[in-house]
Design a protein around this motif. Sequence first.
Motif, PDB file in Angstrom:
ATOM      1  N   ALA A  19      -9.377  11.880  -0.241  1.00 45.73           N
ATOM      2  CA  ALA A  19      -8.401  11.014  -0.559  1.00 45.73           C
ATOM      3  C   ALA A  19      -7.208  10.536   0.132  1.00 45.73           C
ATOM      4  O   ALA A  19      -6.763   9.875  -0.061  1.00 45.73           O
ATOM      5  CB  ALA A  19      -7.534  12.407  -2.098  1.00 45.73           C
ATOM      6  N   TYR A  20      -6.927  11.444   0.940  1.00 48.78           N
ATOM      7  CA  TYR A  20      -6.598  11.815   2.133  1.00 48.78           C
ATOM      8  C   TYR A  20      -6.955  10.305   2.913  1.00 48.78           C
ATOM      9  O   TYR A  20      -5.444   9.573   3.253  1.00 48.78           O
ATOM     10  CB  TYR A  20      -6.586  12.577   3.411  1.00 48.78           C
ATOM     11  N   PRO A  21      -7.534  10.009   3.505  1.00 49.63           N
ATOM     12  CA  PRO A  21      -7.707   8.641   4.404  1.00 49.63           C
ATOM     13  C   PRO A  21      -7.536   7.417   3.562  1.00 49.63           C
ATOM     14  O   PRO A  21      -6.863   6.505   3.901  1.00 49.63           O
ATOM     15  CB  PRO A  21      -9.146   8.596   4.758  1.00 49.63           C
ATOM     16  N   VAL A  22      -8.052   7.129   1.999  1.00 49.97           N
ATOM     17  CA  VAL A  22      -7.842   6.480   1.404  1.00 49.97           C
ATOM     18  C   VAL A  22      -6.405   6.270   1.255  1.00 49.97           C
ATOM     19  O   VAL A  22      -5.937   5.899   1.250  1.00 49.97           O
ATOM     20  CB  VAL A  22      -8.540   6.214   0.343  1.00 49.97           C
ATOM     21  N   ALA A  23      -5.425   6.967   0.902  1.00 54.73           N
ATOM     22  CA  ALA A  23      -4.258   7.040   0.410  1.00 54.73           C
ATOM     23  C   ALA A  23      -3.226   6.890   1.669  1.00 54.73           C
ATOM     24  O   ALA A  23      -2.461   5.755   1.762  1.00 54.73           O
ATOM     25  CB  ALA A  23      -3.703   8.351   0.010  1.00 54.73           C
ATOM     26  N   ILE A  24      -3.725   7.467   2.965  1.00 47.35           N
ATOM     27  CA  ILE A  24      -3.065   6.585   4.222  1.00 47.35           C
ATOM     28  C   ILE A  24      -3.071   5.151   4.707  1.00 47.35           C
ATOM     29  O   ILE A  24      -2.349   4.638   4.678  1.00 47.35           O
ATOM     30  CB  ILE A  24      -3.358   7.846   5.513  1.00 47.35           C
ATOM     31  N   GLN A  25      -4.233   4.651   4.118  1.00 43.09           N
ATOM     32  CA  GLN A  25      -4.608   3.959   4.361  1.00 43.09           C
ATOM     33  C   GLN A  25      -4.157   2.302   3.909  1.00 43.09           C
ATOM     34  O   GLN A  25      -3.756   1.493   3.590  1.00 43.09           O
ATOM     35  CB  GLN A  25      -6.204   3.051   4.518  1.00 43.09           C
ATOM     36  N   GLN A  26      -4.216   2.772   2.460  1.00 38.96           N
ATOM     37  CA  GLN A  26      -3.396   2.128   1.077  1.00 38.96           C
ATOM     38  C   GLN A  26      -1.483   2.455   1.470  1.00 38.96           C
ATOM     39  O   GLN A  26      -1.324   0.557   2.007  1.00 38.96           O
ATOM     40  CB  GLN A  26      -3.363   2.425   0.065  1.00 38.96           C
ATOM     41  N   LEU A  27      -0.700   2.970   2.551  1.00 40.14           N
ATOM     42  CA  LEU A  27      -0.083   3.236   2.505  1.00 40.14           C
ATOM     43  C   LEU A  27       0.380   2.311   4.082  1.00 40.14           C
ATOM     44  O   LEU A  27       1.504   1.844   4.186  1.00 40.14           O
ATOM     45  CB  LEU A  27       1.251   4.302   2.998  1.00 40.14           C
ATOM     46  N   LYS A  28       0.012   2.356   4.778  1.00 39.52           N
ATOM     47  CA  LYS A  28       0.022   1.628   6.344  1.00 39.52           C
ATOM     48  C   LYS A  28      -0.463  -0.206   5.169  1.00 39.52           C
ATOM     49  O   LYS A  28       0.025  -0.653   5.994  1.00 39.52           O
ATOM     50  CB  LYS A  28      -1.508   2.045   6.874  1.00 39.52           C
ATOM     51  N   GLN A  29      -1.579  -0.660   4.548  1.00 40.84           N
ATOM     52  CA  GLN A  29      -1.132  -2.153   3.768  1.00 40.84           C
ATOM     53  C   GLN A  29       0.243  -2.365   3.415  1.00 40.84           C
ATOM     54  O   GLN A  29      -0.317  -3.001   3.336  1.00 40.84           O
ATOM     55  CB  GLN A  29      -2.887  -1.805   3.577  1.00 40.84           C
ATOM     56  N   LYS A  30       0.807  -1.391   2.841  1.00 40.51           N
ATOM     57  CA  LYS A  30       1.257  -1.331   1.579  1.00 40.51           C
ATOM     58  C   LYS A  30       3.471  -1.161   3.034  1.00 40.51           C
ATOM     59  O   LYS A  30       4.227  -1.812   2.626  1.00 40.51           O
ATOM     60  CB  LYS A  30       2.178  -1.367   0.841  1.00 40.51           C
ATOM     61  N   LYS A  31       2.823  -1.605   4.336  1.00 41.72           N
ATOM     62  CA  LYS A  31       4.043  -0.993   5.555  1.00 41.72           C
ATOM     63  C   LYS A  31       4.662   0.183   4.788  1.00 41.72           C
ATOM     64  O   LYS A  31       6.193   0.098   5.413  1.00 41.72           O
ATOM     65  CB  LYS A  31       4.702  -2.929   5.273  1.00 41.72           C
ATOM     66  N   LYS A  32       4.347   1.296   4.415  1.00 38.15           N
ATOM     67  CA  LYS A  32       5.295   1.746   4.215  1.00 38.15           C
ATOM     68  C   LYS A  32       4.851   3.487   4.955  1.00 38.15           C
ATOM     69  O   LYS A  32       5.930   4.019   5.233  1.00 38.15           O
ATOM     70  CB  LYS A  32       4.489   3.232   2.805  1.00 38.15           C
ATOM     71  N   ILE A  33       4.509   3.077   6.108  1.00 39.59           N
ATOM     72  CA  ILE A  33       4.008   4.341   6.989  1.00 39.59           C
ATOM     73  C   ILE A  33       3.483   2.994   8.305  1.00 39.59           C
ATOM     74  O   ILE A  33       2.937   2.012   8.019  1.00 39.59           O
ATOM     75  CB  ILE A  33       3.183   4.893   7.008  1.00 39.59           C
ATOM     76  N   PRO A  34       4.046   3.858   9.524  1.00 43.04           N
ATOM     77  CA  PRO A  34       3.420   2.319  10.581  1.00 43.04           C
ATOM     78  C   PRO A  34       1.746   2.533  11.165  1.00 43.04           C
ATOM     79  O   PRO A  34       1.636   3.323  10.340  1.00 43.04           O
ATOM     80  CB  PRO A  34       3.902   2.931  11.956  1.00 43.04           C
ATOM     81  N   GLU A  35       1.111   1.657  11.963  1.00 35.25           N
ATOM     82  CA  GLU A  35      -0.100   1.298  11.435  1.00 35.25           C
ATOM     83  C   GLU A  35      -0.467   2.302  12.865  1.00 35.25           C
ATOM     84  O   GLU A  35      -2.029   3.121  12.473  1.00 35.25           O
ATOM     85  CB  GLU A  35      -0.201   0.257  12.251  1.00 35.25           C
ATOM     86  N   GLY A  36      -0.065   2.905  13.652  1.00 37.47           N
ATOM     87  CA  GLY A  36      -0.120   3.690  14.596  1.00 37.47           C
ATOM     88  C   GLY A  36       0.056   5.246  14.273  1.00 37.47           C
ATOM     89  O   GLY A  36      -0.961   5.635  15.185  1.00 37.47           O
ATOM     90  N   ILE A  37       0.537   5.626  13.308  1.00 41.23           N
ATOM     91  CA  ILE A  37      -0.621   6.874  12.919  1.00 41.23           C
ATOM     92  C   ILE A  37      -1.323   7.121  12.702  1.00 41.23           C
ATOM     93  O   ILE A  37      -2.111   6.742  12.167  1.00 41.23           O
ATOM     94  CB  ILE A  37       0.948   7.290  12.001  1.00 41.23           C
ATOM     95  N   GLN A  38      -2.145   8.384  13.686  1.00 41.30           N
ATOM     96  CA  GLN A  38      -3.549   8.345  12.899  1.00 41.30           C
ATOM     97  C   GLN A  38      -3.160   9.795  11.506  1.00 41.30           C
ATOM     98  O   GLN A  38      -3.012  10.119  12.003  1.00 41.30           O
ATOM     99  CB  GLN A  38      -4.102   8.840  14.963  1.00 41.30           C
ATOM    100  N   ILE A  39      -4.843  10.200  10.837  1.00 41.61           N
ATOM    101  CA  ILE A  39      -4.747  10.882  10.088  1.00 41.61           C
ATOM    102  C   ILE A  39      -6.173  12.004  11.067  1.00 41.61           C
ATOM    103  O   ILE A  39      -6.732  11.919  11.593  1.00 41.61           O
ATOM    104  CB  ILE A  39      -5.527  10.761   9.258  1.00 41.61           C
ATOM    105  N   ARG A  40      -5.360  13.254  10.724  1.00 40.41           N
ATOM    106  CA  ARG A  40      -6.355  14.105  11.565  1.00 40.41           C
ATOM    107  C   ARG A  40      -6.701  15.502  10.335  1.00 40.41           C
ATOM    108  O   ARG A  40      -5.893  15.888   9.974  1.00 40.41           O
ATOM    109  CB  ARG A  40      -5.977  15.323  12.410  1.00 40.41           C
ATOM    110  N   GLN A  41      -7.783  14.866  10.145  1.00 42.36           N
ATOM    111  CA  GLN A  41      -8.464  15.959   9.092  1.00 42.36           C
ATOM    112  C   GLN A  41      -8.727  17.158   9.441  1.00 42.36           C
ATOM    113  O   GLN A  41     -10.851  17.374  10.239  1.00 42.36           O
ATOM    114  CB  GLN A  41      -9.884  15.057   7.964  1.00 42.36           C
ATOM    115  N   VAL A  42      -8.819  18.929   9.118  1.00 41.43           N
ATOM    116  CA  VAL A  42      -9.187  19.746   9.872  1.00 41.43           C
ATOM    117  C   VAL A  42      -8.965  20.920   9.170  1.00 41.43           C
ATOM    118  O   VAL A  42      -8.139  21.002   8.359  1.00 41.43           O
ATOM    119  CB  VAL A  42      -8.522  20.391  11.117  1.00 41.43           C
ATOM    120  N   LYS A  43     -10.218  21.126   8.769  1.00 40.65           N
ATOM    121  CA  LYS A  43     -10.331  22.327   7.523  1.00 40.65           C
ATOM    122  C   LYS A  43      -9.573  23.036   7.040  1.00 40.65           C
ATOM    123  O   LYS A  43      -9.012  23.637   6.408  1.00 40.65           O
ATOM    124  CB  LYS A  43     -11.888  22.168   6.702  1.00 40.65           C
TER     125      LYS A  43
END
Length: 94
Positions: A19-43
């Motif tokens: 769910a995290y990548p989807v949520a972060i992508q939606q936040l980027k589309q809504k301009k809630k977080i900057p586009e340059g932020i990367q997501i790092r998924q490490v279990k």
Amino acid sequence: MRSFHVSKPRVITVDKNPAYPVAIQQLKQKKKIPEGIQIRQVKYLNNIVEQDHRFIKKRVRSMLGFKSFDTATSILSGVEAMHMIKKEQIDLRD
């Protein structure tokens, strides 16, 4: 995060929850977080934020959940306050 001493994060570290990548992508589309932020998924990364939740999880499991939102808010506020005092994040001396 509008204070002058707080910088914008470059990387958001989360676990492998899909769910995290989807949520972060939606936040980027809504301009809630900057586009340059990367997501790092490490279990199994020792993520400090994720580790900090284990004390709350321990309390919630023994209580078998919360019955209302108000109850959850008051109990979690108290648990967080006590945890911050234990970690010496709050100075209680005058």
